[in-house]
Design an enzyme around this catalytic site. Structure first.
Site, mmCIF file in Angstrom:
data_model
loop_
_atom_site.group_PDB
_atom_site.id
_atom_site.type_symbol
_atom_site.label_atom_id
_atom_site.label_comp_id
_atom_site.label_asym_id
_atom_site.label_seq_id
_atom_site.Cartn_x
_atom_site.Cartn_y
_atom_site.Cartn_z
ATOM 1 N N HIS A 54 0.849 -1.191 0.000
ATOM 2 C CA HIS A 54 0.000 0.000 0.000
ATOM 3 C C HIS A 54 0.887 1.243 0.000
ATOM 4 O O HIS A 54 2.049 1.196 0.433
ATOM 5 C CB HIS A 54 -0.905 0.012 1.225
ATOM 6 C CG HIS A 54 -1.958 -1.045 1.202
ATOM 7 N ND1 HIS A 54 -3.021 -1.048 2.068
ATOM 8 C CD2 HIS A 54 -2.119 -2.144 0.418
ATOM 9 C CE1 HIS A 54 -3.790 -2.086 1.820
ATOM 10 N NE2 HIS A 54 -3.260 -2.773 0.829
ATOM 11 N N GLU A 56 0.987 3.790 1.892
ATOM 12 C CA GLU A 56 1.508 4.168 3.205
ATOM 13 C C GLU A 56 2.737 3.345 3.575
ATOM 14 O O GLU A 56 3.720 3.874 4.102
ATOM 15 C CB GLU A 56 0.441 3.955 4.294
ATOM 16 C CG GLU A 56 -0.808 4.755 4.084
ATOM 17 C CD GLU A 56 -1.897 4.010 3.313
ATOM 18 O OE1 GLU A 56 -3.076 4.261 3.599
ATOM 19 O OE2 GLU A 56 -1.566 3.195 2.424
ATOM 20 N N CYS A 84 -5.988 1.867 5.720
ATOM 21 C CA CYS A 84 -6.702 0.671 6.164
ATOM 22 C C CYS A 84 -6.161 0.268 7.538
ATOM 23 O O CYS A 84 -5.195 0.845 8.037
ATOM 24 C CB CYS A 84 -6.523 -0.458 5.154
ATOM 25 S SG CYS A 84 -4.851 -1.151 5.116
ATOM 26 N N CYS A 87 -2.406 -0.642 7.527
ATOM 27 C CA CYS A 87 -1.535 0.528 7.447
ATOM 28 C C CYS A 87 -1.631 1.386 8.711
ATOM 29 O O CYS A 87 -0.621 1.937 9.168
ATOM 30 C CB CYS A 87 -1.885 1.353 6.215
ATOM 31 S SG CYS A 87 -1.451 0.506 4.672
#
Length: 154
Positions: A54, A56, A84, A87
């Site tokens: 992701h 992040e 999410c 993360c």
């Protein structure tokens, strides 16, 4: 333009790089307490065939490498979509002090929408959350991406 808007525009630039790679357009930047960008990244889940890539996580890894430290105390993460739960927890572990996001994630948001890992209940650390910065632009990137994907599906 505020500092938050300036750094969110940089996160949007990262999201556009994801678009070019045909990835879900989420981008992130990590800013040091001194106001310097020390990490950046965008979603590379499909490209790297890895569930954890992701935006992040990519930005955190970039910032940790740049600062030669896994602790990012005092840093701020700017991201186009609410992190999410995976993360959010990584941000807590990295000691990121503040998370600024554009669009809420109604399916997986880990900082208030679905779950909320911002309180000191988790690791004894408070995480300041600033939602809705450049929300329209961040949302549009995602909406347009998925609309185009659906129009290509038979």
């Amino acid at each position: 333009m505020t500092n938050h808007e300036h750094f969110m525009k940089l996160a949007c630039d990262q999201a556009r790089l994801a678009l070019v790679a045909d990835e879900v357009p989420v981008g992130a930047v990590v800013v040091s307490p001194e106001g310097e960008v020390i990490g950046q990244g965008y979603n590379t889940v499909e490209t790297e065939r890895s569930v954890s890539r992701h935006a992040e996580i990519c930005a955190l890894e970039s910032a940790c490498a740049a600062s030669d430290n896994w602790r990012l105390s005092g840093c701020t993460l700017y991201v186009t979509l609410e992190p999410c739960v995976m993360c959010a927890w990584a941000l807590k572990l990295a000691r990121v002090e503040r998370v600024v996001y554009g669009a809420p994630d109604k399916r997986m948001g880990g900082f208030g929408t679905v779950a909320d890992f911002s309180s000191g209940e988790y690791l004894g650390l408070e995480t300041e959350i600033i939602p809705g910065i450049c929300e329209e632009e961040c949302s549009k990137l995602l909406v347009d991406f998925f609309k185009a994907k659906r129009s290509k599906t038979p």
